[in-house]
Design an enzyme around this catalytic site. Sequence first.
Site, PDB file in Angstrom:
ATOM      1  N   CYS A   1      -1.200  -6.923 -10.864  1.00  0.00           N
ATOM      2  CA  CYS A   1      -0.898  -8.205 -11.336  1.00  0.00           C
ATOM      3  C   CYS A   1      -1.825  -9.122 -11.070  1.00  0.00           C
ATOM      4  CB  CYS A   1       0.252  -8.370 -10.542  1.00  0.00           C
ATOM      5  SG  CYS A   1       1.894  -7.979 -11.235  1.00  0.00           S
TER       6      CYS A   1
ATOM      7  N   LYS B   1      -3.851  -8.990   9.372  1.00  0.00           N
ATOM      8  CA  LYS B   1      -2.801  -9.368   8.735  1.00  0.00           C
ATOM      9  C   LYS B   1      -1.695  -8.322   8.351  1.00  0.00           C
ATOM     10  CE  LYS B   1      -3.705 -11.877   4.461  1.00  0.00           C
ATOM     11  NZ  LYS B   1      -4.328 -12.688   3.704  1.00  0.00           N
ATOM     12  N   VAL B   2      -0.698  -8.629   8.013  1.00  0.00           N
ATOM     13  CA  VAL B   2       0.234  -7.528   7.445  1.00  0.00           C
ATOM     14  C   VAL B   2       0.008  -7.427   5.971  1.00  0.00           C
ATOM     15  CG1 VAL B   2       2.632  -6.949   7.090  1.00  0.00           C
ATOM     16  CG2 VAL B   2       2.106  -8.350   8.857  1.00  0.00           C
ATOM     17  N   SER B   3      -0.380  -6.126   5.832  1.00  0.00           N
ATOM     18  CA  SER B   3      -0.527  -5.369   4.346  1.00  0.00           C
ATOM     19  C   SER B   3       0.158  -4.150   4.184  1.00  0.00           C
ATOM     20  CB  SER B   3      -1.966  -5.117   4.207  1.00  0.00           C
ATOM     21  OG  SER B   3      -2.129  -4.282   3.055  1.00  0.00           O
ATOM     22  N   VAL B   4       1.087  -4.237   3.017  1.00  0.00           N
ATOM     23  CA  VAL B   4       1.957  -3.200   2.873  1.00  0.00           C
ATOM     24  C   VAL B   4       1.132  -2.044   2.392  1.00  0.00           C
ATOM     25  CG1 VAL B   4       3.715  -2.293   1.256  1.00  0.00           C
ATOM     26  CG2 VAL B   4       3.765  -4.701   2.208  1.00  0.00           C
TER      27      VAL B   4
ATOM     28  N   ARG C   1      -2.315  -1.615  -9.125  1.00  0.00           N
ATOM     29  CA  ARG C   1      -2.912  -1.675  -8.007  1.00  0.00           C
ATOM     30  C   ARG C   1      -2.641  -0.511  -6.844  1.00  0.00           C
ATOM     31  NH1 ARG C   1      -5.544  -5.093  -4.292  1.00  0.00           N
ATOM     32  NH2 ARG C   1      -4.790  -4.924  -2.069  1.00  0.00           N
TER      33      ARG C   1
ATOM     34  N   ASP D   1       8.066 -11.368  -3.304  1.00  0.00           N
ATOM     35  CA  ASP D   1       8.401 -10.748  -4.626  1.00  0.00           C
ATOM     36  C   ASP D   1       9.468 -11.409  -5.135  1.00  0.00           C
ATOM     37  OD1 ASP D   1       6.072  -9.160  -4.744  1.00  0.00           O
ATOM     38  OD2 ASP D   1       7.112  -7.432  -4.222  1.00  0.00           O
TER      39      ASP D   1
ATOM     40  N   ARG E   1       6.931  -2.823 -16.098  1.00  0.00           N
ATOM     41  CA  ARG E   1       6.372  -2.165 -15.165  1.00  0.00           C
ATOM     42  C   ARG E   1       7.356  -2.004 -13.829  1.00  0.00           C
ATOM     43  NH1 ARG E   1       1.986  -5.270 -12.904  1.00  0.00           N
ATOM     44  NH2 ARG E   1       2.277  -3.766 -11.346  1.00  0.00           N
TER      45      ARG E   1
ATOM     46  N   ARG F   1      -6.638 -10.386  -3.987  1.00  0.00           N
ATOM     47  CA  ARG F   1      -6.126  -9.118  -3.618  1.00  0.00           C
ATOM     48  C   ARG F   1      -6.956  -7.992  -3.119  1.00  0.00           C
ATOM     49  NH1 ARG F   1      -0.834  -7.489  -6.910  1.00  0.00           N
ATOM     50  NH2 ARG F   1      -0.024  -6.706  -5.112  1.00  0.00           N
TER      51      ARG F   1
ATOM     52  N   LYS G   1      11.143   0.573  -6.756  1.00  0.00           N
ATOM     53  CA  LYS G   1       9.539   0.816  -7.196  1.00  0.00           C
ATOM     54  C   LYS G   1       8.624   0.832  -6.186  1.00  0.00           C
ATOM     55  CE  LYS G   1       6.675  -2.619  -8.920  1.00  0.00           C
ATOM     56  NZ  LYS G   1       5.536  -2.547  -8.463  1.00  0.00           N
ATOM     57  N   ASN G   2       8.786  -0.190  -5.378  1.00  0.00           N
ATOM     58  CA  ASN G   2       7.656   0.000  -4.162  1.00  0.00           C
ATOM     59  C   ASN G   2       7.579   1.056  -3.237  1.00  0.00           C
ATOM     60  OD1 ASN G   2       6.434  -2.278  -5.596  1.00  0.00           O
ATOM     61  ND2 ASN G   2       7.009  -3.896  -4.005  1.00  0.00           N
TER      62      ASN G   2
ATOM     63  N   ILE H   1       1.791 -15.711   0.835  1.00  0.00           N
ATOM     64  CA  ILE H   1       1.026 -14.300   0.816  1.00  0.00           C
ATOM     65  C   ILE H   1       0.018 -14.258  -0.011  1.00  0.00           C
ATOM     66  CG2 ILE H   1       1.710 -11.882   0.612  1.00  0.00           C
ATOM     67  CD1 ILE H   1       3.406 -13.079   2.699  1.00  0.00           C
TER      68      ILE H   1
HETATM   69  C1  UD1 Z   1       2.732  -4.686  -1.793  1.00  0.00           C
HETATM   70  C2  UD1 Z   1       3.738  -4.770  -2.970  1.00  0.00           C
HETATM   71  C3  UD1 Z   1       3.862  -6.251  -3.880  1.00  0.00           C
HETATM   72  C4  UD1 Z   1       4.121  -7.415  -2.704  1.00  0.00           C
HETATM   73  C5  UD1 Z   1       3.120  -7.263  -1.670  1.00  0.00           C
HETATM   74  C6  UD1 Z   1       3.583  -8.241  -0.257  1.00  0.00           C
HETATM   75  C7  UD1 Z   1       3.827  -2.493  -3.775  1.00  0.00           C
HETATM   76  C8  UD1 Z   1       3.406  -1.583  -4.872  1.00  0.00           C
HETATM   77  N1  UD1 Z   1       3.479  -3.877  -4.023  1.00  0.00           N
HETATM   78  O1  UD1 Z   1       1.679  -5.038  -2.545  1.00  0.00           O
HETATM   79  O2  UD1 Z   1       5.069  -6.004  -4.752  1.00  0.00           O
HETATM   80  O3  UD1 Z   1       4.200  -8.510  -3.380  1.00  0.00           O
HETATM   81  O4  UD1 Z   1       3.249  -5.901  -1.010  1.00  0.00           O
HETATM   82  O5  UD1 Z   1       4.919  -7.919   0.180  1.00  0.00           O
HETATM   83  O6  UD1 Z   1       4.484  -2.018  -2.844  1.00  0.00           O
HETATM   84  N2  UD1 Z   1      -4.739  -8.142   1.859  1.00  0.00           N
HETATM   85  C9  UD1 Z   1      -6.093  -8.495   2.247  1.00  0.00           C
HETATM   86  N3  UD1 Z   1      -6.868  -7.214   2.456  1.00  0.00           N
HETATM   87  C10 UD1 Z   1      -6.464  -6.104   2.215  1.00  0.00           C
HETATM   88  C11 UD1 Z   1      -5.209  -5.851   1.631  1.00  0.00           C
HETATM   89  C12 UD1 Z   1      -4.298  -6.892   1.481  1.00  0.00           C
HETATM   90  O7  UD1 Z   1      -6.769  -9.516   2.493  1.00  0.00           O
HETATM   91  O8  UD1 Z   1      -7.154  -4.908   2.371  1.00  0.00           O
HETATM   92  C13 UD1 Z   1      -3.954  -9.461   1.833  1.00  0.00           C
HETATM   93  C14 UD1 Z   1      -3.570  -9.760   0.163  1.00  0.00           C
HETATM   94  O9  UD1 Z   1      -4.460 -10.344  -0.460  1.00  0.00           O
HETATM   95  C15 UD1 Z   1      -2.295 -10.414   0.518  1.00  0.00           C
HETATM   96  C16 UD1 Z   1      -1.906 -10.012   1.896  1.00  0.00           C
HETATM   97  O10 UD1 Z   1      -2.759  -9.086   2.524  1.00  0.00           O
HETATM   98  O11 UD1 Z   1      -2.689 -11.854   0.492  1.00  0.00           O
HETATM   99  C17 UD1 Z   1      -0.657  -9.042   1.608  1.00  0.00           C
HETATM  100  O12 UD1 Z   1      -1.025  -7.793   0.541  1.00  0.00           O
HETATM  101  P1  UD1 Z   1      -0.299  -6.480   0.562  1.00  0.00           P
HETATM  102  O13 UD1 Z   1       0.740  -6.455   1.529  1.00  0.00           O
HETATM  103  O14 UD1 Z   1      -1.519  -5.716   0.823  1.00  0.00           O
HETATM  104  O15 UD1 Z   1       0.100  -6.375  -0.801  1.00  0.00           O
HETATM  105  P2  UD1 Z   1       0.286  -5.107  -1.704  1.00  0.00           P
HETATM  106  O16 UD1 Z   1       0.234  -3.897  -0.855  1.00  0.00           O
HETATM  107  O17 UD1 Z   1      -0.935  -4.821  -2.646  1.00  0.00           O
END
Ligand code: UD1
Length: 429
Positions: free
Chosen positions: A126, A171-174, A102, A316, A408, A131, A22-23, A338
């Site tokens: 979710c 920080k790491v953000s997917v 999201r 996850d 979902r 977030r 899915k992701n 996370i």
């Molecule tokens: C994606 C995944 C989700 C997974 C998550 C972490 C998809 C569709 N979703 O979600 O299943 O749980 O990665 O592996 O792929 N953050 C900030 N600022 C930002 C963006 C993120 O502070 O602008 C923080 C978030 O609140 C969280 C952390 O960064 O604490 C990681 O979030 P992120 O990796 O961005 O999650 P998603 O991409 O939403």
Amino acid sequence: MDRIRINGGRQLEGVIPISGAKNAALPLMIASLLTSETLTLKNVPNLADVNLLARILRNHGVDLAVDGKRPGPVQHLGETFHLTARDIVDSTAPYEMVSKMRASFWVLGPLLARCGEARVSMPGGCAIGTRPVDMHLAGLQALGAEIDIDGGYVVARAPRGLAGGRVTFPKVSVGATHNVLMAAALARGETLIENAAREPEVGDVASCLVKMGAEIEGIGTPTLRIQGIGALEGARHTVLPDRIETGTFAMAIAATGGNVVLKGARADLLKSAVDVLRSAGTEIREIEDGLRIVRNGAAVEPVRVETQPVPGFPTDLQAQLMALATTAGGTSTIRETIFENRFMHVQELVRLGANIDLQGDLATIRGVADLQGAPVMATDLRASVSLVIAGLMAEGETTINRVYHLDRGFERLEAKLNACGANIERLSG
Ligand code: UD1
């Protein structure tokens, strides 16, 4: 509202086909916005989130043709999507759609790069913490975007087009990595993304962008170097297998005992979870075209885990691991680093007889002899499936309410488990 009824206490034996991730499927579908040519995606899972994103993309003018409907329960080749964004007819992603998922916020970078402007509602998804999207916005600003917030919408403009820049994520953000990576592929000049997410789904999107003509170095590392080009081409790409679905089923088998082949699963995509499951006493063998998961008799060993971005243990799979730990032969600890507030499954697991103490981001799970079935409530996607695992372990009947969360992210969950001897039934209404 649908409910799921589980009669627990049965071992699982058989074969479970693993679906496309899915992701990865979601951002890959979004990547179709970057080109006027057709992007063909194979192995797309049939999920509510995929269908919702398809509606959002159609709203922007993407033409979607689907072939390859599944012929039977053991097929796991997914669907084939042909996505063509010949013209973007609308660069607004409305609240009614984005608030439900999201990941749809990730259209922002591609729309901005392609059209020079985009208006995207702040996201929903979710309920697992606040977030924010600050890193998405800062990343796009580093590529020259002008950003305003107006009535709950992010309004991004780049009247003279985006230009390459340097983005260092704090920080790491997917999601922020996806957003900036896709925008950078069409920006003028070179973009450097530092502290990029290394999740395999980011690598899958980057590989697809390369097939579309993008120049990207460092795929699979925290440093991505992208040479933007004016236009991308169509391509064909197969979505990689879902590592979270893989880990979830592996934990279900570890929890109930049994012997199951996860067809199409790849251990290299979830190394840390495989290590944790092995240390808990589960046998995981790589076989041709999949993984064999075996646990016979012996008690589950306690675990000590902290969620982290890749290469760490995935958030996850945290809820599912906690379900498994409820009957371990000792005390386990699981720290969630996370997302704050990603412990909504705890009180539900306690309803089934688990002994869990929650202090801030740390859950301490004291193994009990067994769980007993009870009515519980699903709260988010991964929490819901942890309750399914707990229901499979529990003696007697468990009913899970609000199961729409499951649809979902898990394709044909009940059918896949029932084919291995589980007793799960969906009750409508
Ligand atoms: C994606 C995944 C989700 C997974 C998550 C972490 C998809 C569709 N979703 O979600 O299943 O749980 O990665 O592996 O792929 N953050 C900030 N600022 C930002 C963006 C993120 O502070 O602008 C923080 C978030 O609140 C969280 C952390 O960064 O604490 C990681 O979030 P992120 O990796 O961005 O999650 P998603 O991409 O939403």
